[in-house]
Design a protein around this motif. Sequence first.
Motif, PDB file in Angstrom:
ATOM      1  N   LEU A  12       0.822  -1.204   0.000  1.00 50.92           N
ATOM      2  CA  LEU A  12       0.000   0.000   0.000  1.00 50.92           C
ATOM      3  C   LEU A  12       0.865   1.266   0.000  1.00 50.92           C
ATOM      4  O   LEU A  12       0.479   2.291  -0.564  1.00 50.92           O
ATOM      5  CB  LEU A  12      -0.933   0.000   1.214  1.00 50.92           C
ATOM      6  CG  LEU A  12      -2.006  -1.095   1.195  1.00 50.92           C
ATOM      7  CD1 LEU A  12      -2.758  -1.129   2.518  1.00 50.92           C
ATOM      8  CD2 LEU A  12      -2.982  -0.878   0.052  1.00 50.92           C
ATOM      9  N   LEU A  13       2.049   1.176   0.597  1.00 50.03           N
ATOM     10  CA  LEU A  13       2.981   2.303   0.549  1.00 50.03           C
ATOM     11  C   LEU A  13       3.476   2.534  -0.877  1.00 50.03           C
ATOM     12  O   LEU A  13       3.658   3.680  -1.313  1.00 50.03           O
ATOM     13  CB  LEU A  13       4.165   2.050   1.484  1.00 50.03           C
ATOM     14  CG  LEU A  13       3.915   2.284   2.977  1.00 50.03           C
ATOM     15  CD1 LEU A  13       5.129   1.850   3.787  1.00 50.03           C
ATOM     16  CD2 LEU A  13       3.601   3.746   3.251  1.00 50.03           C
ATOM     17  N   LEU A  14       3.721   1.443  -1.614  1.00 50.92           N
ATOM     18  CA  LEU A  14       4.105   1.558  -3.017  1.00 50.92           C
ATOM     19  C   LEU A  14       2.977   2.201  -3.813  1.00 50.92           C
ATOM     20  O   LEU A  14       3.208   3.032  -4.693  1.00 50.92           O
ATOM     21  CB  LEU A  14       4.445   0.179  -3.589  1.00 50.92           C
ATOM     22  CG  LEU A  14       4.798   0.132  -5.081  1.00 50.92           C
ATOM     23  CD1 LEU A  14       5.990   1.034  -5.389  1.00 50.92           C
ATOM     24  CD2 LEU A  14       5.099  -1.311  -5.507  1.00 50.92           C
ATOM     25  N   THR A  15       1.750   1.820  -3.479  1.00 51.84           N
ATOM     26  CA  THR A  15       0.582   2.433  -4.099  1.00 51.84           C
ATOM     27  C   THR A  15       0.573   3.937  -3.858  1.00 51.84           C
ATOM     28  O   THR A  15       0.335   4.740  -4.768  1.00 51.84           O
ATOM     29  CB  THR A  15      -0.713   1.818  -3.530  1.00 51.84           C
ATOM     30  OG1 THR A  15      -0.711   0.414  -3.772  1.00 51.84           O
ATOM     31  CG2 THR A  15      -1.942   2.449  -4.159  1.00 51.84           C
ATOM     32  N   ILE A 116      -8.347   9.472   6.185  1.00 47.61           N
ATOM     33  CA  ILE A 116      -7.625   8.550   7.062  1.00 47.61           C
ATOM     34  C   ILE A 116      -8.241   8.534   8.461  1.00 47.61           C
ATOM     35  O   ILE A 116      -8.047   7.578   9.213  1.00 47.61           O
ATOM     36  CB  ILE A 116      -6.120   8.878   7.149  1.00 47.61           C
ATOM     37  CG1 ILE A 116      -5.869  10.161   7.939  1.00 47.61           C
ATOM     38  CG2 ILE A 116      -5.500   8.967   5.784  1.00 47.61           C
ATOM     39  CD1 ILE A 116      -4.410  10.453   8.168  1.00 47.61           C
ATOM     40  N   VAL A 117      -8.959   9.592   8.816  1.00 43.73           N
ATOM     41  CA  VAL A 117      -9.696   9.622  10.075  1.00 43.73           C
ATOM     42  C   VAL A 117     -11.112   9.085   9.871  1.00 43.73           C
ATOM     43  O   VAL A 117     -11.673   8.408  10.734  1.00 43.73           O
ATOM     44  CB  VAL A 117      -9.750  11.051  10.649  1.00 43.73           C
ATOM     45  CG1 VAL A 117     -10.627  11.098  11.880  1.00 43.73           C
ATOM     46  CG2 VAL A 117      -8.350  11.546  10.980  1.00 43.73           C
ATOM     47  N   ALA A 250      -4.681   0.662   6.345  1.00 48.79           N
ATOM     48  CA  ALA A 250      -4.577   0.899   4.906  1.00 48.79           C
ATOM     49  C   ALA A 250      -4.740   2.380   4.595  1.00 48.79           C
ATOM     50  O   ALA A 250      -4.014   2.938   3.766  1.00 48.79           O
ATOM     51  CB  ALA A 250      -5.638   0.089   4.169  1.00 48.79           C
ATOM     52  N   ALA A 251      -5.670   3.027   5.275  1.00 44.65           N
ATOM     53  CA  ALA A 251      -5.917   4.447   5.036  1.00 44.65           C
ATOM     54  C   ALA A 251      -4.694   5.283   5.373  1.00 44.65           C
ATOM     55  O   ALA A 251      -4.335   6.218   4.648  1.00 44.65           O
ATOM     56  CB  ALA A 251      -7.116   4.913   5.864  1.00 44.65           C
ATOM     57  N   ILE A 252      -4.027   4.971   6.485  1.00 45.92           N
ATOM     58  CA  ILE A 252      -2.839   5.725   6.884  1.00 45.92           C
ATOM     59  C   ILE A 252      -1.701   5.496   5.893  1.00 45.92           C
ATOM     60  O   ILE A 252      -0.999   6.433   5.502  1.00 45.92           O
ATOM     61  CB  ILE A 252      -2.402   5.337   8.310  1.00 45.92           C
ATOM     62  CG1 ILE A 252      -3.472   5.779   9.312  1.00 45.92           C
ATOM     63  CG2 ILE A 252      -1.070   5.978   8.661  1.00 45.92           C
ATOM     64  CD1 ILE A 252      -3.208   5.343  10.729  1.00 45.92           C
ATOM     65  N   ALA A 253      -1.514   4.242   5.459  1.00 49.97           N
ATOM     66  CA  ALA A 253      -0.463   3.935   4.485  1.00 49.97           C
ATOM     67  C   ALA A 253      -0.710   4.683   3.181  1.00 49.97           C
ATOM     68  O   ALA A 253       0.196   5.291   2.603  1.00 49.97           O
ATOM     69  CB  ALA A 253      -0.399   2.433   4.233  1.00 49.97           C
TER      70      ALA A 253
END
Length: 305
Positions: A12-15, A116-117, A250-253
Amino acid sequence: MKKQELKSVLMLLLTAAIWGFAFVAQRVGMQHVGAFTFNGIRFALGSLSLLPVIYFFDKKSKENNPEKNKEKENVKLTIKSGIVAGSVLFIAASLQQVGLIYTTAGKAGFITSLYIVLVPILGIFLKQKTHFTTWIGALTAVIGLYFLSVNESFTIEFGDLLEIIGAFFWAAHIQLIDKYVKNIDAVKLSSVQFASCAILSIITAFIFEDINFSGITNAAIPILYGGIMSAGVAYTLQAIGQKHAKPSHAAIALSMEALFAAIGGIWLLSERLPLRGYVGCALMLTGMLIAQSENLKNSKADASQ
């Protein structure tokens, strides 16, 4: 299971990195074509780019497990889920692009990242468990996004309102993907949702925008990046990664796209961040680590057993 979740977070970071650099492509592309035209073509390309991937994996699956493929796939469920997800994606992407016409990029980046919140908040209504550290990490990341993205006083203007509404749809989209990928193929879901979003965007473009071949040609490279990388590759990585990552994590990433957007601006557009921008980057990284601290702790505990 915990190790798999960490791999999903890295995916997900790569995304987020691909999406972050897409901001550069969007800035250049929007100089030549309208928001709906840009989204329509890029999501159409995203859908088409996945067809060879679907064919390859289907063929490989048949070779490895012939008996499994004798079962009839639930095509209707995939199409239905893709249309729903694609419709939400269309609304979110459209609100973001149109909102940028009436507000600054800094405000749009911060307001959009409010999802993300919103994701863990929506998760409560869906009876999903959210650890306390996730909330701390989310709040820390939001503060970081504020320092990174907002350079002027916060006022609620028309563009800001569109971005706020859009943040709710981005959060809803994350929850939908998390729900659907547990029952259907992630790549096929991505292809259908892109096609749905593309059709809706192109129809809207024909109604509200002046579509011309010259503008599309001038925006070819940004559109190709937006379609193949930002849509075809990144959204598929998101769908696959969310199979083993909690929606709130996932949202934070995925929110790290703002950081990568800043890197892209510095590298490709010769932009420079003020000191508060670098402070924001540090806070975002801290928020990411805080949110994953409980997961990392459990992973170490599992490894020691």
